[in-house]
Motif scaffolding. Structure first.
Motif, PDB file in Angstrom:
ATOM      1  N   TYR A 107       0.829  -1.200   0.000  1.00 56.82           N
ATOM      2  CA  TYR A 107       0.000   0.000   0.000  1.00 56.82           C
ATOM      3  C   TYR A 107       0.869   1.257   0.000  1.00 56.82           C
ATOM      4  CZ  TYR A 107      -3.820  -3.148   1.229  1.00 56.82           C
ATOM      5  OH  TYR A 107      -4.753  -4.160   1.224  1.00 56.82           O
ATOM      6  N   PRO A 108       0.347   2.355  -0.510  1.00 55.11           N
ATOM      7  CA  PRO A 108       1.103   3.606  -0.456  1.00 55.11           C
ATOM      8  C   PRO A 108       1.310   4.055   0.986  1.00 55.11           C
ATOM      9  CG  PRO A 108      -0.770   3.774  -1.972  1.00 55.11           C
ATOM     10  CD  PRO A 108      -0.956   2.507  -1.187  1.00 55.11           C
ATOM     11  N   PRO A 109       2.387   4.765   1.266  1.00 55.72           N
ATOM     12  CA  PRO A 109       2.503   5.374   2.595  1.00 55.72           C
ATOM     13  C   PRO A 109       1.352   6.357   2.792  1.00 55.72           C
ATOM     14  CG  PRO A 109       4.208   6.184   1.101  1.00 55.72           C
ATOM     15  CD  PRO A 109       3.525   5.070   0.402  1.00 55.72           C
ATOM     16  N   ALA A 156      -3.788   0.920  -9.411  1.00 55.58           N
ATOM     17  CA  ALA A 156      -3.070  -0.277  -8.962  1.00 55.58           C
ATOM     18  C   ALA A 156      -2.194  -0.810 -10.085  1.00 55.58           C
ATOM     19  CB  ALA A 156      -4.042  -1.354  -8.498  1.00 55.58           C
ATOM     20  N   ILE A 157      -1.057  -1.380  -9.670  1.00 52.02           N
ATOM     21  CA  ILE A 157      -0.079  -1.905 -10.621  1.00 52.02           C
ATOM     22  C   ILE A 157       0.093  -3.398 -10.380  1.00 52.02           C
ATOM     23  CG2 ILE A 157       2.282  -1.737 -11.476  1.00 52.02           C
ATOM     24  CD1 ILE A 157       0.587   0.759 -11.907  1.00 52.02           C
ATOM     25  N   LEU A 158      -0.067  -4.185 -11.434  1.00 46.39           N
ATOM     26  CA  LEU A 158       0.250  -5.603 -11.379  1.00 46.39           C
ATOM     27  C   LEU A 158       1.734  -5.777 -11.662  1.00 46.39           C
ATOM     28  CD1 LEU A 158      -0.517  -8.658 -11.375  1.00 46.39           C
ATOM     29  CD2 LEU A 158      -0.882  -8.433 -13.851  1.00 46.39           C
ATOM     30  N   TYR A 159       2.455  -6.368 -10.716  1.00 45.91           N
ATOM     31  CA  TYR A 159       3.875  -6.654 -10.897  1.00 45.91           C
ATOM     32  C   TYR A 159       4.045  -8.076 -11.415  1.00 45.91           C
ATOM     33  CZ  TYR A 159       8.634  -8.045  -9.761  1.00 45.91           C
ATOM     34  OH  TYR A 159       9.900  -8.549  -9.833  1.00 45.91           O
ATOM     35  N   ARG A 181      15.930  -1.381  -8.006  1.00 48.75           N
ATOM     36  CA  ARG A 181      15.185  -0.973  -9.198  1.00 48.75           C
ATOM     37  C   ARG A 181      13.721  -1.341  -9.011  1.00 48.75           C
ATOM     38  NH1 ARG A 181      17.470  -3.732 -12.756  1.00 48.75           N
ATOM     39  NH2 ARG A 181      15.886  -5.138 -13.549  1.00 48.75           N
ATOM     40  N   TRP A 182      13.437  -2.653  -8.941  1.00 53.07           N
ATOM     41  CA  TRP A 182      12.056  -3.087  -8.740  1.00 53.07           C
ATOM     42  C   TRP A 182      11.761  -3.085  -7.234  1.00 53.07           C
ATOM     43  CZ3 TRP A 182       8.882  -3.266 -12.755  1.00 53.07           C
ATOM     44  CH2 TRP A 182       9.454  -3.337 -14.023  1.00 53.07           C
ATOM     45  N   ASN A 183      11.760  -1.878  -6.694  1.00 56.84           N
ATOM     46  CA  ASN A 183      11.545  -1.715  -5.262  1.00 56.84           C
ATOM     47  C   ASN A 183      10.067  -1.431  -5.011  1.00 56.84           C
ATOM     48  OD1 ASN A 183      11.355   0.019  -2.675  1.00 56.84           O
ATOM     49  ND2 ASN A 183      13.418  -0.850  -2.565  1.00 56.84           N
ATOM     50  N   PHE A 184       9.415  -2.331  -4.306  1.00 59.59           N
ATOM     51  CA  PHE A 184       7.965  -2.215  -4.119  1.00 59.59           C
ATOM     52  C   PHE A 184       7.593  -0.973  -3.315  1.00 59.59           C
ATOM     53  CE2 PHE A 184       8.410  -6.925  -4.681  1.00 59.59           C
ATOM     54  CZ  PHE A 184       7.734  -6.994  -5.884  1.00 59.59           C
ATOM     55  N   GLN A 185       8.408  -0.610  -2.330  1.00 61.21           N
ATOM     56  CA  GLN A 185       8.113   0.593  -1.561  1.00 61.21           C
ATOM     57  C   GLN A 185       8.279   1.845  -2.432  1.00 61.21           C
ATOM     58  OE1 GLN A 185       6.752   0.966   1.286  1.00 61.21           O
ATOM     59  NE2 GLN A 185       6.930  -1.039   2.256  1.00 61.21           N
ATOM     60  N   MET A 186       9.237   1.826  -3.325  1.00 64.88           N
ATOM     61  CA  MET A 186       9.418   2.959  -4.238  1.00 64.88           C
ATOM     62  C   MET A 186       8.214   3.095  -5.172  1.00 64.88           C
ATOM     63  SD  MET A 186      11.542   5.413  -5.265  1.00 64.88           S
ATOM     64  CE  MET A 186      10.048   6.376  -5.459  1.00 64.88           C
ATOM     65  N   MET A 187       7.735   1.978  -5.700  1.00 64.43           N
ATOM     66  CA  MET A 187       6.559   2.023  -6.574  1.00 64.43           C
ATOM     67  C   MET A 187       5.324   2.488  -5.812  1.00 64.43           C
ATOM     68  SD  MET A 187       6.900  -1.307  -9.104  1.00 64.43           S
ATOM     69  CE  MET A 187       7.692  -2.506  -8.039  1.00 64.43           C
ATOM     70  N   ALA A 188       5.167   1.992  -4.585  1.00 67.91           N
ATOM     71  CA  ALA A 188       4.006   2.380  -3.779  1.00 67.91           C
ATOM     72  C   ALA A 188       4.083   3.842  -3.368  1.00 67.91           C
ATOM     73  CB  ALA A 188       3.901   1.486  -2.548  1.00 67.91           C
ATOM     74  N   ALA A 189       5.311   4.349  -3.170  1.00 70.95           N
ATOM     75  CA  ALA A 189       5.480   5.748  -2.773  1.00 70.95           C
ATOM     76  C   ALA A 189       4.999   6.714  -3.840  1.00 70.95           C
ATOM     77  CB  ALA A 189       6.948   6.015  -2.449  1.00 70.95           C
ATOM     78  N   ASN A 190       4.873   6.222  -5.073  1.00 71.12           N
ATOM     79  CA  ASN A 190       4.325   7.051  -6.146  1.00 71.12           C
ATOM     80  C   ASN A 190       2.806   7.112  -6.098  1.00 71.12           C
ATOM     81  OD1 ASN A 190       6.910   7.556  -7.170  1.00 71.12           O
ATOM     82  ND2 ASN A 190       6.871   5.721  -8.456  1.00 71.12           N
ATOM     83  N   ASP A 191       2.239   6.590  -4.998  1.00 69.46           N
ATOM     84  CA  ASP A 191       0.800   6.613  -4.735  1.00 69.46           C
ATOM     85  C   ASP A 191       0.045   5.577  -5.570  1.00 69.46           C
ATOM     86  OD1 ASP A 191      -0.419   7.913  -2.635  1.00 69.46           O
ATOM     87  OD2 ASP A 191      -1.559   9.263  -3.925  1.00 69.46           O
ATOM     88  N   TYR A 192       0.615   4.388  -5.616  1.00 69.14           N
ATOM     89  CA  TYR A 192      -0.024   3.253  -6.276  1.00 69.14           C
ATOM     90  C   TYR A 192      -0.136   2.094  -5.293  1.00 69.14           C
ATOM     91  CZ  TYR A 192       0.849   5.549 -10.765  1.00 69.14           C
ATOM     92  OH  TYR A 192       0.861   6.435 -11.816  1.00 69.14           O
TER      93      TYR A 192
END
Length: 697
Positions: free
Chosen positions: A456-458, A468-471, A487-498
């Motif tokens: 989840y996003p912070p 939502a993004i399917l990885y 690179r494929w950092n889940f927290q980084m992707m979620a931090a973009n509000d996804y």
């Protein structure tokens, strides 16, 4: 959520703990002070500011840990690695080195008096030694061309080192009157691998005396043999070990060449007797990978990891033990379906500790040699990466999770609890809010249970609606466990509000061999349905906007995206990102290098029309469905990717543009299957975010 550490270290610890004895010259390293962040949400620049902890090893008395930390100077686009020690019982780390030379391959001398490491301070990578407090650093090898790895003999009298030996003729050897010619002349396969062209040299193991002077030569254990030991490009010094009596060396090597090498995974263990100079194959009867040899403390046993089937690189990694006195070998994984990695003997030689993936986490296990019992020691939402027994019977381990980069921990094997030994990134972690990570079990189309990670996003607000993004995971048999990636950092992707949806679809380890193996020769089958089951399940949540779904992935995950792009008639997905993904199976077969992979997972060459399994595999090729593409796609590739050549990405991008589908092509001329440099990594993250924001926000 914020990380709370029980061992409190200053946020500026690493900039203040430099040992004065290593400061005889002006500091040339880069150990930054902890930056003060303007936001508690991750950014690419913050991601590349973390110190990267690795290469931990215990001193011979089991009381002190030697480890490395790498920091990246984003402005210089360069990484700096320094060596540290810390007591196992806790305390402040001591910085031992302070140079621009990026010390590597650090190891304790068996007598505990010195620490050896490789440094290029003299111009080529050579062996250096220093006192255990970092003082009196001295170069002790002068090997032409340098070395790439080393290990001490247990009696501290000899050194084994890895050096590249030129045994093949290049174009200038063949045509000496054309010194300015620039070409290759090949007559067999494996002329390039992963990200390197073959340079006509081979990794060879040498043994030399340690007599207090400089090492300049030694005995080549593979003299004249045109084989690599250890194998390229990823194997290193961990693929050889000394017997405790210092009389023999066991090493792994795939003694095949050209086409035979390209089609096989048959790597064997070889034992070299220093007194007789004789070499014997210990695993000739084994047909798959045999690697990672480790002697028991008394030398009676040799443990290693072994795969059963030739050509299947994702076969079960089994734990084997050889009784050197009787010649009997035993497969301790015979009635156990999990993998065994990172083997480490107990101090008394009665047990082996190892790491295994179970239900998308990597845990510590203990094998008792007496009765063959395998006991799980830890449980949690994390990945342990290494394990080694300390002097007190506790375990030194490296641990990561989707919410924390690697740190060192001490684990109590009695109850599985752990305590942090380092807090290298505490200063950053205390300023960041990480998104919640939860697991959920989703029903597949054939009514099986699949574990799916949801990140989840912070500052997640359940009253809002999020895209939502399917990885889509690579491998295809790679694990979606609690890994931390730059690179494929889940927290980084979620931090973009996804909201990120990461399914452990068919083909992943940790859920039994049937689940793992189903994917081979079924690339467009059940695992694709697994992806859709996962995203559709999460999309039903009230806080997910089902009209703003995307799909992203690399390698096999990139193929998955390319395939989904041709099966998106309902426009379930509104944006795609494919990194180094397979686009044209037929072209892939004749331009990749590891033919064992293609032959096993695809089933064979496309021209074999009598091979029904292979022909079915080729029917899944994404390029056959491009006329159905209807969704914006970002394609990313590296020109040095020889595993999935960058022309695959070009084909996908060109096909989209030719059909007037919105597309972008991000190509890195100096990167390979991965993006490894700081500024390219930040660029990757920015383009990634901008593309998704454009089409999903």
């Amino acid at each position: 959520m914020k990380k709370i550490y029980t061992i409190v270290l200053s946020a500026l610890l690493l900039s203040a703990c430099t040992n004065p004895k290593s400061m005889s010259e002006k500091s040339k390293t880069y150990v930054p002070e902890t930056p003060q962040l303007s936001s508690d949400v991750m950014t690419p620049e913050v991601l590349w500011s973390f110190g990267r902890v690795g290469n931990a090893s215990l001193s011979p008395d089991g009381k002190t840990v030697l480890f490395a930390i790498t920091y990246y100077n984003i402005e210089e686009n360069k990484g700096y690695r320094e060596l540290y020690t810390v007591p196992v019982d806790g305390g402040d780390p001591v910085q031992l080195t302070n140079t621009a030379s990026n010390e590597s391959n650090a190891a304790w001398c068996p007598d505990g008096e010195k620490i050896g490491y490789i440094s290029s301070a003299s111009g080529t990578p050579q062996l250096w030694e220093m006192n255990t407090d970092g003082s009196s650093a001295q170069q002790i090898s002068d090997i032409e061309g340098g070395i790439t790895g080393f290990c001490y003999s247990p009696d501290s009298k000899k050194i084994a080192y890895i050096k590249q030996v030129k045994l093949d003729d290049d174009i200038h050897d063949l045509f000496p009157d054309l010194p300015k010619a620039n070409a290759r002349l090949e007559s067999d396969l494996m002329y390039r691998h992963w990200d390197q062209w073959h340079d006509y040299t081979y990794n060879h193991i040498f043994v030399a005396e340690l007599n207090g002077g400089q090492i300049k030569g030694g005995t080549d254990l593979l003299e004249g043999e045109k084989f690599d030991a250890p194998d390229r490009p990823f194997d290193g010094i961990e693929q050889l070990c000394w017997s405790p009596d210092s009389k023999t060396i066991v090493y792994s090597s795939k003694k095949l060449r050209g086409k035979a090498y390209a089609e096989s995974t048959n790597t064997d263990l070889y034992e070299y007797d220093l007194q007789t100079g004789q070499t014997r194959n210990l695993t000739e009867a084994h047909k798959g990978y045999d690697k990672n040899p480790v002697f028991s403390p008394d030398g009676k046993y040799l443990a290693w990891t072994s795969m059963k089937r030739d050509g299947y690189e994702s076969d079960q990694t089994r734990l084997f033990v050889l009784n050197r006195e009787t010649g009997e070998e035993k497969n301790y994984s015979a009635n156990w379906e999990q993998n065994a990695e990172h083997l480490s003997w107990s101090k008394d030689g009665q047990a082996i500790f190892f790491i295994s993936d179970i239900h998308a986490t990597d845990e510590i296990y203990r094998l008792s040699l007496a009765d063959g019992h395998i006991q799980r020691l830890t449980e949690g939402v994390h990945n342990y990466q290494t394990v080694e027994e300390t002097a007190t019977g506790k375990l030194l381990a490296t641990k990561v999770s989707m919410s924390q980069p690697a740190e060192l921990y001490v684990v109590d094997p009695a109850n599985g609890s752990d305590q942090p030994l380092t807090a290298v990134n505490k200063g950053l972690m205390d300023q960041l809010t990480m998104g919640k990570v939860e697991s959920r079990w989703v029903k597949t189309v054939d009514n099986k249970d699949m574990l799916v990670w949801v990140i989840y996003p912070p500052h997640f607000d359940p009253n809002k609606k999020y895209p939502a993004i399917l990885y889509c995971q690579g491998g295809p048999q790679g694990t979606v466990s609690q890994f931390w990636s730059y690179r494929w950092n889940f927290q980084m992707m979620a931090a973009n509000d996804y909201i990120i949806v990461a399914p452990n679809r068919r083909g992943l380890p940790g859920f039994g061999m049937e689940w793992l193996e189903q994917i081979s020769k079924d690339y467009g089958g059940l695992n694709i349905q697994d992806y859709l089951a996962a995203i559709d399940d999460v999309a039903q949540e009230p806080y997910v906007d089902e009209n703003r779904l995307g799909a992203v992935g690399a390698s096999y995950g990139g193929f998955s995206v390319n395939y989904l792009a041709g099966h998106n008639e309902s426009k379930r997905f509104k944006a795609f990102i494919s990194h180094c993904g397979i686009f044209n199976f037929e072209q892939m077969y004749v331009t990749t290098e590891e033919m064992w992979f293609e032959n096993w997972d695809i089933g064979g060459p496309y021209w074999d029309k009598s091979n029904a399994a292979a022909q079915r595999s080729y029917s899944f090729s994404p390029h056959l469905f491009v006329e159905k593409w209807n969704t914006p796609i970002l394609v990313i590739t590296g020109e040095k990717d020889f595993r999935i050549p960058f022309t695959q990405g070009m084909g996908a991008f060109n096909a989209a543009v030719l059909q007037d589908i919105p597309a972008q092509f991000l190509c890195f001329p100096e990167e390979s299957h991965w993006v490894t440099t700081a500024q390219n990594g930040i660029l990757w993250q920015r383009v990634f975010k901008n593309w998704l924001d454009k089409w999903l926000k």
